[in-house]
Write a protein that holds these residues in place. Structure first.
Motif: not given
Ligand code: HEM
Lengths: 288, 243
Positions: B54-63, B213-225
């Protein structure tokens, strides 16, 4: 020690110094007989030079009980699956970079550019599934045949350890692919470990190399997957097989000795002793 | 087995072994044939099924959907079946540990002399049940598709947060409205009623228990979440009827 009396064509193929002293040079045995004796001859040669212990001979010519059927091949099939994993794994290790930044790319490179890379990677990937299935089938066989009972209790216990180790291989190998699915499944998996009582948190900290998934996590999984666990599996398989040698494999549970000997008597009346050239030696070895 | 039974077994085994055939070449032939089949199957699977990545592992993306390889589907399914999420550690750690302890100690509590499966009804039926249960759990786990829809009505300004939820695999472990899996996490349909936004934010940062933990999401996404999750108050929405 096995000293086959009949001559063997195989021996004549060896250069003079390799032939055992006193071996007749011109025999009359047919090719099949020779082929049957070839391992004994070769082993005899090695035995003579390694201190004469005839363990290999004893291993090859030990008798397996009457009635041994195809279900009994599942154990060695598992062993072959493991060997296949070890060999393909060596090739993968030649191209794999266990670092969080390069692991994914190194696999893409292996899959797309390296000659036969995708094929070998596919063998390792599907071989893992085959090995897991075989371990379970082999366990089911020994379970339903009551093979875990006296005197093979330890054989079973070592088997369960092998089962756990095999599942550990499957778990640690999954992350090495380092794509999204594997990564997040492993995050969840190590979190699950962490909920365990007492050792749980330590275990997941050990796996991750800290409280969080970090740059050291992948190298850890790599070392565990290709050094720690395979080493343990090899040691355990060694012990497992040693016990198979010492205790022998079970006869199918339906077989009774008296019926077996009856059936055997009937058959030996018909069949001549043609088979006994090699096995009379083996009989002696067996008694040792 | 008592002593007499042990001796009887060994005697009988000795006879059966004497009547047997030598390991070489008879067993070796069968084992080699089987080894050939194993290698052939692996080669064919590799050629036909190929490899996947699959796509490369990336702690900051969420798919992602946290989905294990198939050998662990049965465990993952067990996680979903155990409903009250306080019991999750029991499912994940307890059940496998108990199974392993039972397996290891099997030869020490099942010590009767009988070996024929049809005369060991308890052992044999326990064995068959285990196989059926594991096969069933693996099958259910394999066919459970990753949920990618939330049918609850959503205010337009919260769509962004909803998309983060959809692409972050929350539904793999939580129910929202009619969608998602029951467990291992608690239902989130009415989470906004039960918890303050701050508490929800803390959960998402820390990743309680087995939740990542979802703290790796970028700030905007995290706030939306956080905004979306704390807006979930089931009873306001007409779509919430399937419980
Ligand atoms: C890496 C995994 C394993 C390998 C390579 C392996 C290999 C073998 C081999 C070659 C034999 C000889 C007889 C036969 O093939 O049936 C054997 C016997 C046996 N194995 Fe395994 N095994 C493994 C895992 C297990 C597991 C998971 C169990 C059960 C928990 C187990 C329990 C036994 C028992 C009880 C016997 C004696 C069977 C008899 O005497 O009839 N083994 N094993």
């Amino acid at each position: 020690m096995a000293e086959p009396e009949t001559s063997s064509r195989f021996l004549k193929l060896l250069p003079g110094p390799l032939r055992r002293p006193g071996t007749p040079q011109n025999g009359t045995g047919n090719l099949i007989d020779s082929a049957k004796e070839a391992p004994a001859d070769l082993l005899g040669w090695v035995d003579e030079r390694t201190g004469g212990s005839s363990q290999m001979t004893a291993m090859l010519f030990r008798k397996v009980p009457k009635g041994t059927n195809w279900f009994y091949t599942l154990g060695s099939a598992t062993l072959f699956a493991f060997i296949a994993q070890a060999l393909t794994g060596v090739f993968l290790a030649m191209y794999y970079t266990p670092s969080a930044t390069q692991a994914y790319e190194s696999i893409v490179h292996l899959t797309q550019d390296v000659f036969l890379g995708e094929f070998v990677r596919g063998m390792h990937l599907w071989g893992a599934s085959v090995m897991v299935i075989l371990v379970f089938l082999h366990m089911a066989r020994t379970f339903f045949f009551g093979a875990y009972k006296y005197p093979r209790e330890l054989q079973w216990v070592i088997g369960v350890v092998l089962l756990i180790l095999t599942m550990t291989m499957a778990f640690t190998g999954y992350l090495l692919r380092f794509d999204q699915r594997a990564f997040w499944a492993t995050v969840v998996g190590t979190n699950i470990n962490g909920t365990g009582p007492l050792v749980g948190p330590f275990l997941s900290d050990f796996l991750r190399g800290g409280a969080e998934f970090g740059p050291t996590t992948l190298p850890r999984f790599y070392a565990i997957h290709m050094l720690l666990v395979p080493g343990a599996i090899i040691a355990m398989i060694g012990a497992h097989l040693k016990l198979v040698m010492t205790l022998g494999t079970t006869a199918p549970p339906w077989l009774r000795a008296d019926e077996a000997s009856k059936a055997r008597d009937l058959r030996t009346e018909k069949v001549t002793t043609s088979l006994n050239g090699g096995s009379s030696d083996a009989e002696e070895v067996n008694e040792v | 087995m008592n002593r007499a039974e042990k001796e009887a077994y060994l005697r009988e085994y000795e006879v059966l072994k004497k009547k047997g055939k030598p390991f070489f070449p008879y067993a070796v032939a069968k084992d080699s044939a089987m080894a050939l089949i194993v290698v052939l199957v692996i080669v064919l699977m590799s050629l036909i099924l190929g490899t996947e990545q699959g796509p490369k592992a990336d702690p900051t993306t969420t798919t992602f959907v946290p989905r294990p390889d198939w050998y662990f589907f049965f465990l993952f399914e067990l996680l979903r079946i155990i409903k009250p999420y306080q019991l999750v550690p029991i499912a994940t750690i307890g059940v496998p540990t108990i199974c392993m302890v039972l397996l290891i100690s099997l030869p020490f509590f099942d010590r009767g002399p009988e070996r024929r499966p049809e005369r060991r009804p308890v052992a044999s039926s326990a064995g068959c049940l285990t196989i059926i249960a594991m096969a069933f759990l693996t099958y259910v786990g394999a066919s459970a598709g990753p949920p990618t829809e939330i049918d609850l009505a959503t205010k337009p300004e919260l769509e962004a947060g909803k998309n983060v939820v959809l692409s972050s695999g929350c539904l793999g472990c939580h129910v929202i409205g009619d969608n998602g899996n029951h467990g291992p996490g608690p239902e989130l349909t009415e989470i906004g009623v039960r918890r303050s936004a701050a508490a929800i934010e803390r959960s998402l940062r820390v990743g309680p228990d087995l939740m990542p933990s979802y703290s790796n999401l970028d700030a905007d996404q995290f706030d939306d979440l956080v905004a979306y999750v704390s807006s979930l108050r089931g009873e306001d929405e007409e779509a919430t009827n399937g419980e």
